[in-house]
Design an enzyme around this catalytic site. Sequence first.
Site, short mmCIF file in Angstrom:
data_model
loop_
_atom_site.label_atom_id
_atom_site.label_comp_id
_atom_site.label_asym_id
_atom_site.label_seq_id
_atom_site.Cartn_x
_atom_site.Cartn_y
_atom_site.Cartn_z
N GLY A 88 0.77 -1.24 0.00
CA GLY A 88 0.00 0.00 0.00
C GLY A 88 0.80 1.29 0.00
O GLY A 88 0.24 2.36 -0.22
N ASP A 89 2.11 1.22 0.26
CA ASP A 89 2.92 2.45 0.26
C ASP A 89 4.30 2.13 -0.32
O ASP A 89 5.33 2.55 0.21
CB ASP A 89 3.05 3.00 1.68
CG ASP A 89 3.63 4.41 1.70
OD1 ASP A 89 3.63 5.07 0.65
OD2 ASP A 89 4.10 4.84 2.77
N LEU A 90 4.31 1.40 -1.41
CA LEU A 90 5.57 1.00 -2.04
C LEU A 90 6.17 2.18 -2.80
O LEU A 90 5.52 2.79 -3.65
CB LEU A 90 5.32 -0.17 -3.01
CG LEU A 90 6.56 -0.83 -3.60
CD1 LEU A 90 7.35 -1.55 -2.51
CD2 LEU A 90 6.16 -1.81 -4.70
N ASN A 94 11.11 3.34 0.60
CA ASN A 94 10.81 2.17 1.43
C ASN A 94 11.52 0.91 0.94
O ASN A 94 11.24 -0.18 1.43
CB ASN A 94 9.30 1.91 1.47
CG ASN A 94 8.58 2.93 2.33
OD1 ASN A 94 9.18 3.52 3.21
ND2 ASN A 94 7.29 3.13 2.07
#
Length: 311
Positions: A88-90, A94
Amino acid sequence: MNKHLFPCKQVIVLSKLKHPHLVTLIGAFSEGWSLVYEYLPNGSLHDHLFHKRNSPPLTWKARTRIAAKISSALLFLHTSRSEKIIHGDLKPKNILLDSEFNCKIGDFGIYRLVPEETARCPSFRRKIERIGAFPYMDPEIERTSDLTFKSDVYSFGIIVLQLLAGRFPHGIVKEVRQAVSCEKLASILDTSAGEWPTFVARRLVDLGLQCCELNSCDRPELTPTMVMELEWLHTAEERPVPSFFLCPILQEIMHDPQVAADGFTYEGKALRGWLASGRETSPMTNLKLTHLHLTPNHALRHAIQDWLCQT
């Protein structure tokens, strides 16, 4: 959703996830819901793509290997037996690099478990809506507010294009599509990565653009075959491809081999494009085809997949 219990559940789930390309969770603090991960000394992919902190540029082989490892980690998250997880937050910040420049994905899972009761929760939807404009975020979320596995595929596609071009995400899909349509692929490749092999760059561009389709149903599924193919790409020069695995039109390894009336096997998309342009002749013999029907070459497709598995 009980917001006091949910983080505890996340910690339990995340602590059980073990994969060579996921950052290891070391511990958690209840104050501020803080998670502690292992330290990776070479910073983030973002640092190296944009030369932050005097980070050296990554070679095309390293970038292709990173794409393969990201896909492997995402496939693991999406198919985990215990509890399937959407990242969801690639994004490059990260994706961290260890001392040997092996990549590991971090910041996964915090509130993004797949269970239906969680996905339907209003507070979960509001969180997604707030990050919907983020450049790596699936544009479909603006319309549906639904975070899905294909949302991660979209983010992965943006990262693949960045690995190729070494550019910021805003407008990169349009820029790459335009370069491809004008047959100027080389113009968008990051030269600091060295000389990209044409077939590697083409395959990554094709995959990246497919993953970035606006409609999620048009994006590919993350599969073991896709991961294996990406693994193969960075060793391609060391392992010659059997000639009959290559499409006669594209001179690239086939993913959807189709037999035409001339008896030759082609990549399905390439041959359909050939026929759609009004041609009725064989690309190999230039003779008129007796018919325009295509037959899937299942035996060759399985042979190519087996060969990829041996990498």
